[in-house]
Motif scaffolding. Structure first.
Motif, PDB file in Angstrom:
ATOM      1  N   LEU A 110       0.827  -1.208   0.000  1.00  0.00           N
ATOM      2  CA  LEU A 110       0.000   0.000   0.000  1.00  0.00           C
ATOM      3  C   LEU A 110       0.859   1.256   0.000  1.00  0.00           C
ATOM      4  O   LEU A 110       0.394   2.331  -0.374  1.00  0.00           O
ATOM      5  CB  LEU A 110      -0.932   0.014   1.213  1.00  0.00           C
ATOM      6  CG  LEU A 110      -1.953  -1.120   1.289  1.00  0.00           C
ATOM      7  CD1 LEU A 110      -2.818  -0.975   2.539  1.00  0.00           C
ATOM      8  CD2 LEU A 110      -2.825  -1.162   0.040  1.00  0.00           C
ATOM      9  N   TRP A 111       2.112   1.102   0.458  1.00  0.00           N
ATOM     10  CA  TRP A 111       3.080   2.204   0.473  1.00  0.00           C
ATOM     11  C   TRP A 111       2.548   3.403   1.246  1.00  0.00           C
ATOM     12  O   TRP A 111       2.729   4.562   0.838  1.00  0.00           O
ATOM     13  CB  TRP A 111       3.471   2.611  -0.950  1.00  0.00           C
ATOM     14  CG  TRP A 111       3.642   1.452  -1.867  1.00  0.00           C
ATOM     15  CD1 TRP A 111       3.051   1.265  -3.083  1.00  0.00           C
ATOM     16  CD2 TRP A 111       4.431   0.258  -1.643  1.00  0.00           C
ATOM     17  NE1 TRP A 111       3.431   0.068  -3.620  1.00  0.00           N
ATOM     18  CE2 TRP A 111       4.271  -0.579  -2.760  1.00  0.00           C
ATOM     19  CE3 TRP A 111       5.267  -0.184  -0.596  1.00  0.00           C
ATOM     20  CZ2 TRP A 111       4.910  -1.815  -2.879  1.00  0.00           C
ATOM     21  CZ3 TRP A 111       5.895  -1.423  -0.709  1.00  0.00           C
ATOM     22  CH2 TRP A 111       5.717  -2.215  -1.835  1.00  0.00           C
ATOM     23  N   ARG A 112       1.893   3.109   2.342  1.00  0.00           N
ATOM     24  CA  ARG A 112       1.457   4.176   3.231  1.00  0.00           C
ATOM     25  C   ARG A 112       1.706   3.768   4.681  1.00  0.00           C
ATOM     26  O   ARG A 112       1.905   2.593   4.988  1.00  0.00           O
ATOM     27  CB  ARG A 112      -0.028   4.494   3.021  1.00  0.00           C
ATOM     28  CG  ARG A 112      -0.990   3.399   3.469  1.00  0.00           C
ATOM     29  CD  ARG A 112      -2.423   3.911   3.417  1.00  0.00           C
ATOM     30  NE  ARG A 112      -3.391   2.905   3.857  1.00  0.00           N
ATOM     31  CZ  ARG A 112      -3.730   2.686   5.110  1.00  0.00           C
ATOM     32  NH1 ARG A 112      -3.154   3.386   6.075  1.00  0.00           N
ATOM     33  NH2 ARG A 112      -4.644   1.785   5.406  1.00  0.00           N
ATOM     34  N   GLN A 113       1.681   4.767   5.559  1.00  0.00           N
ATOM     35  CA  GLN A 113       1.939   4.515   6.973  1.00  0.00           C
ATOM     36  C   GLN A 113       0.926   3.536   7.550  1.00  0.00           C
ATOM     37  O   GLN A 113      -0.278   3.647   7.295  1.00  0.00           O
ATOM     38  CB  GLN A 113       1.896   5.829   7.746  1.00  0.00           C
ATOM     39  CG  GLN A 113       2.286   5.694   9.215  1.00  0.00           C
ATOM     40  CD  GLN A 113       2.138   7.004   9.967  1.00  0.00           C
ATOM     41  OE1 GLN A 113       1.126   7.681   9.850  1.00  0.00           O
ATOM     42  NE2 GLN A 113       3.160   7.371  10.712  1.00  0.00           N
ATOM     43  N   ALA A 114       1.426   2.614   8.349  1.00  0.00           N
ATOM     44  CA  ALA A 114       0.567   1.681   9.067  1.00  0.00           C
ATOM     45  C   ALA A 114      -0.090   2.388  10.249  1.00  0.00           C
ATOM     46  O   ALA A 114       0.420   3.396  10.755  1.00  0.00           O
ATOM     47  CB  ALA A 114       1.383   0.498   9.568  1.00  0.00           C
ATOM     48  N   ASP A 115      -1.229   1.854  10.668  1.00  0.00           N
ATOM     49  CA  ASP A 115      -1.952   2.470  11.786  1.00  0.00           C
ATOM     50  C   ASP A 115      -1.106   2.505  13.057  1.00  0.00           C
ATOM     51  O   ASP A 115      -1.303   3.380  13.909  1.00  0.00           O
ATOM     52  CB  ASP A 115      -3.258   1.703  12.055  1.00  0.00           C
ATOM     53  CG  ASP A 115      -4.242   1.853  10.897  1.00  0.00           C
ATOM     54  OD1 ASP A 115      -5.147   1.005  10.780  1.00  0.00           O
ATOM     55  OD2 ASP A 115      -4.094   2.814  10.119  1.00  0.00           O
ATOM     56  N   PHE A 116      -0.188   1.543  13.204  1.00  0.00           N
ATOM     57  CA  PHE A 116       0.662   1.493  14.391  1.00  0.00           C
ATOM     58  C   PHE A 116       1.967   2.251  14.182  1.00  0.00           C
ATOM     59  O   PHE A 116       2.854   2.210  15.036  1.00  0.00           O
ATOM     60  CB  PHE A 116       0.956   0.031  14.763  1.00  0.00           C
ATOM     61  CG  PHE A 116       1.455  -0.800  13.622  1.00  0.00           C
ATOM     62  CD1 PHE A 116       0.577  -1.574  12.864  1.00  0.00           C
ATOM     63  CD2 PHE A 116       2.799  -0.808  13.288  1.00  0.00           C
ATOM     64  CE1 PHE A 116       1.025  -2.334  11.798  1.00  0.00           C
ATOM     65  CE2 PHE A 116       3.262  -1.566  12.228  1.00  0.00           C
ATOM     66  CZ  PHE A 116       2.375  -2.334  11.481  1.00  0.00           C
ATOM     67  N   GLY A 117       2.101   2.923  13.050  1.00  0.00           N
ATOM     68  CA  GLY A 117       3.297   3.722  12.807  1.00  0.00           C
ATOM     69  C   GLY A 117       3.145   5.115  13.379  1.00  0.00           C
ATOM     70  O   GLY A 117       2.052   5.536  13.766  1.00  0.00           O
ATOM     71  N   SER A 118       4.253   5.835  13.454  1.00  0.00           N
ATOM     72  CA  SER A 118       4.210   7.218  13.919  1.00  0.00           C
ATOM     73  C   SER A 118       5.285   8.001  13.169  1.00  0.00           C
ATOM     74  O   SER A 118       6.190   7.416  12.579  1.00  0.00           O
ATOM     75  CB  SER A 118       4.432   7.298  15.431  1.00  0.00           C
ATOM     76  OG  SER A 118       5.711   6.810  15.780  1.00  0.00           O
ATOM     77  N   TRP A 119       5.168   9.320  13.219  1.00  0.00           N
ATOM     78  CA  TRP A 119       6.154  10.172  12.551  1.00  0.00           C
ATOM     79  C   TRP A 119       7.146  10.711  13.572  1.00  0.00           C
ATOM     80  O   TRP A 119       6.747  11.170  14.638  1.00  0.00           O
ATOM     81  CB  TRP A 119       5.466  11.332  11.851  1.00  0.00           C
ATOM     82  CG  TRP A 119       4.526  10.941  10.765  1.00  0.00           C
ATOM     83  CD1 TRP A 119       3.160  11.076  10.762  1.00  0.00           C
ATOM     84  CD2 TRP A 119       4.872  10.326   9.500  1.00  0.00           C
ATOM     85  NE1 TRP A 119       2.641  10.590   9.574  1.00  0.00           N
ATOM     86  CE2 TRP A 119       3.662  10.129   8.797  1.00  0.00           C
ATOM     87  CE3 TRP A 119       6.070   9.933   8.898  1.00  0.00           C
ATOM     88  CZ2 TRP A 119       3.632   9.550   7.515  1.00  0.00           C
ATOM     89  CZ3 TRP A 119       6.031   9.362   7.644  1.00  0.00           C
ATOM     90  CH2 TRP A 119       4.832   9.180   6.973  1.00  0.00           C
ATOM     91  N   GLY A 120       8.444  10.650  13.223  1.00  0.00           N
ATOM     92  CA  GLY A 120       9.457  11.283  14.053  1.00  0.00           C
ATOM     93  C   GLY A 120       9.598  12.741  13.669  1.00  0.00           C
ATOM     94  O   GLY A 120       8.742  13.312  12.996  1.00  0.00           O
TER      95      GLY A 120
END
Length: 122
Positions: A103-113
């Motif tokens: 999907l090449w998008r952030q996962a729901d469990f991801g976060s941005w630094g």
């Protein structure tokens, strides 16, 4: 969640190289696909590169193919982005995050630094 800290950015001339690092913590890092994104001034954040949880598979956006290489070291909970032949249009803040492979998008469990700034002068 997977939390990350990006580093390695800087001001460089066109045609040179940089290596970005992203140290991750939290959810089992070695079991998730990871990706690099970038955001240039006045533009939306865009996908750059991805690597599977094992490191066996990688995927790149067309504009960086042949110039950038993504890799990971699961023992160090770190992913890297080797950027060669840099161009002024690569100027952006670069972020890493956990993604959904395919999907090449952030996962729901991801976060941005906080990201790391890359500036390429012509």
């Amino acid at each position: 969640q997977v939390h990350m800290v990006e580093s390695g950015g800087g001001l460089v001339q066109a045609g040179t190289s940089l290596r970005l690092s992203c140290a991750a913590s939290g959810r089992t890092f070695s079991s998730v696909a990871m990706g690099w994104f970038r955001q240039a001034p006045g533009k939306e954040r865009e996908f750059v590169a991805a690597i599977s949880w094992s490191g066996d598979s990688t995927y790149y956006t067309d504009s960086v193919k042949g110039r950038f290489t993504i890799s990971r070291d699961n023992a160090k909970n770190t992913i890297y982005l080797q950027m060669n032949s840099l161009k002024p249009e690569d100027t952006a803040v670069y972020y890493c995050t956990a993604i959904y492979w395919g999907l090449w998008r952030q996962a729901d469990f991801g976060s941005w630094g906080q990201g790391t700034q890359v500036t390429v002068s012509s």
